[in-house]
Design a protein around this motif. Structure first.
Motif, PDB file in Angstrom:
ATOM      1  N   ALA A 182      23.486  -6.851 -38.466  1.00 33.66           N
ATOM      2  CA  ALA A 182      24.221  -8.115 -38.363  1.00 33.66           C
ATOM      3  C   ALA A 182      23.424  -9.206 -39.057  1.00 33.66           C
ATOM      4  N   VAL A 183      24.135 -10.138 -39.691  1.00 33.29           N
ATOM      5  CA  VAL A 183      23.507 -11.214 -40.469  1.00 33.29           C
ATOM      6  C   VAL A 183      24.088 -12.547 -40.032  1.00 33.29           C
ATOM      7  N   TYR A 184      23.204 -13.545 -39.826  1.00 30.24           N
ATOM      8  CA  TYR A 184      23.657 -14.887 -39.474  1.00 30.24           C
ATOM      9  C   TYR A 184      22.898 -15.903 -40.316  1.00 30.24           C
ATOM     10  N   PRO A 185      23.599 -16.856 -40.959  1.00 27.61           N
ATOM     11  CA  PRO A 185      22.919 -17.847 -41.799  1.00 27.61           C
ATOM     12  C   PRO A 185      22.290 -18.951 -40.959  1.00 27.61           C
ATOM     13  N   LEU A 186      21.012 -19.233 -41.187  1.00 32.30           N
ATOM     14  CA  LEU A 186      20.339 -20.322 -40.495  1.00 32.30           C
ATOM     15  C   LEU A 186      20.435 -21.636 -41.252  1.00 32.30           C
ATOM     16  N   ASP A 242      18.942 -18.851 -48.149  1.00 29.01           N
ATOM     17  CA  ASP A 242      17.904 -18.648 -47.144  1.00 29.01           C
ATOM     18  C   ASP A 242      17.875 -19.853 -46.209  1.00 29.01           C
ATOM     19  N   PRO A 243      17.358 -19.681 -44.999  1.00 27.86           N
ATOM     20  CA  PRO A 243      16.925 -18.431 -44.387  1.00 27.86           C
ATOM     21  C   PRO A 243      18.077 -17.716 -43.664  1.00 27.86           C
ATOM     22  N   LEU A 244      17.837 -16.450 -43.306  1.00 26.78           N
ATOM     23  CA  LEU A 244      18.809 -15.650 -42.577  1.00 26.78           C
ATOM     24  C   LEU A 244      18.197 -15.093 -41.305  1.00 26.78           C
ATOM     25  N   LEU A 245      19.002 -14.998 -40.273  1.00 22.65           N
ATOM     26  CA  LEU A 245      18.640 -14.278 -39.063  1.00 22.65           C
ATOM     27  C   LEU A 245      19.308 -12.915 -39.135  1.00 22.65           C
ATOM     28  N   LEU A 246      18.530 -11.856 -38.963  1.00 26.50           N
ATOM     29  CA  LEU A 246      19.031 -10.493 -39.081  1.00 26.50           C
ATOM     30  C   LEU A 246      18.815  -9.752 -37.764  1.00 26.50           C
ATOM     31  N   PHE A 257      14.659 -13.676 -42.565  1.00 23.64           N
ATOM     32  CA  PHE A 257      14.464 -13.518 -43.999  1.00 23.64           C
ATOM     33  C   PHE A 257      14.465 -14.890 -44.636  1.00 23.64           C
ATOM     34  N   ASP A 258      13.382 -15.223 -45.357  1.00 19.57           N
ATOM     35  CA  ASP A 258      13.260 -16.539 -45.966  1.00 19.57           C
ATOM     36  C   ASP A 258      12.390 -16.438 -47.211  1.00 19.57           C
ATOM     37  N   GLU A 260      10.297 -11.347 -41.814  1.00 23.02           N
ATOM     38  CA  GLU A 260       9.395 -11.469 -40.673  1.00 23.02           C
ATOM     39  C   GLU A 260      10.072 -10.883 -39.443  1.00 23.02           C
ATOM     40  N   ARG A 261       9.377  -9.996 -38.752  1.00 24.46           N
ATOM     41  CA  ARG A 261       9.903  -9.453 -37.501  1.00 24.46           C
ATOM     42  C   ARG A 261       9.671 -10.465 -36.385  1.00 24.46           C
TER      43      ARG A 261
END
Length: 253
Positions: free
Chosen positions: A192-196, A203-207, A221-222, A227-228
């Motif tokens: 799943a992907v959500y745009p921050l 960028d950035p994205l929450l995955l 992701f940025d 980054e975990r």
């Protein structure tokens, strides 16, 4: 609270997709059927038998006037959909070398990503269904697909023996993935992907990734880096899919 039970398929339901306006739901099944339902009541509006083997992948385009399906008959089909729920076959791709399972439209509606069971994700032109590009994935079965909201990135996972998700640039001819999401102890089954970003793109994205190891892992992701952020392990094991709520406050698995 259960709102409705959508009954009509004669074998296991395999895939579901909401229409962008929320008034329709599409479902696919091992009975080879594609069905459209009205929401919220769940009235059956249409049934179509486009394929000759079980159908798993299903996705509406962003405008909601097209519906793509992927089947074990090794094809991708495109259907015209009316606001009233009428559906008509538009075109079927040439057969691939293996089964097709997940399908996804790019955010601009110009491309369809299809997961082929020979370890490839294929990009198809929506108008011609010609192959635009193919991406190699380590696992033989494509288990998950997701575009970034701006359409620049494509995330994918390939099942056992691979235990990662890959991120590829869509408009780049690179032969290597842009990033790997490596943290599961088994196959990644859902992404799943959500745009921050406030504008909903870039960028950035929450995955979020979920897998058959029972883990939910969150990533950021940025600027080309992953980054975990953290993870949770759910009782009961196998997780097959994930989706963010519209505002990004909730994640369903």
């Amino acid at each position: 609270v259960q709102v409705a039970a959508l009954e009509g398929h004669t074998m296991a339901a395999a895939g579901v997709a909401f229409h962008p306006d929320g008034a329709l739901l599409a479902s696919t099944s091992h009975d080879v059927g594609l069905r459209l339902w009205s929401l919220p009541g769940g009235e059956s509006l249409a049934e179509l038998f486009t394929h000759i083997s079980l159908v798993k992948g299903v996705a509406f385009n962003p405008d909601g006037d097209l519906l793509a399906t992927g089947s074990w008959d090794r094809t991708v089909a495109i259907h015209d959909v009316s606001p009233e729920g009428d559906i008509e076959l538009r075109d079927v791709s040439a057969p691939f070398s293996a089964v097709v399972e997940p399908v996804a439209f790019s955010p601009d509606g110009a491309l369809i990503a299809a997961g082929v069971g020979d370890g490839r994700v294929v990009l198809l032109d929506v108008v011609t269904l010609d192959e635009v590009r193919a991406y190699p994935v380590p696992g033989p079965e494509i288990t998950a697909l997701a575009f970034s909201p701006d359409g620049d990135l494509l995330l994918m996972a390939g099942g056992f023996p691979d235990d990662t998700a890959q991120m590829w640039p869509v408009d780049d001819t690179s032969s290597e993935p842009l990033a790997l999401l490596d943290g599961h102890r088994g196959s990644v089954m859902g992404i799943a992907v959500y745009p921050l970003a406030d504008d909903g793109g870039g960028d950035p994205l929450l995955l979020a990734t979920v897998g058959d190891d029972g883990q939910v892992i969150m990533w950021r992701f940025d600027e080309g880096e992953v980054e975990r952020l953290g993870s949770v392990e759910l009782d009961g094991g196998w997780l097959t899919s994930a989706a963010f709520s519209v505002d990004g406050a909730l994640l369903a698995t």
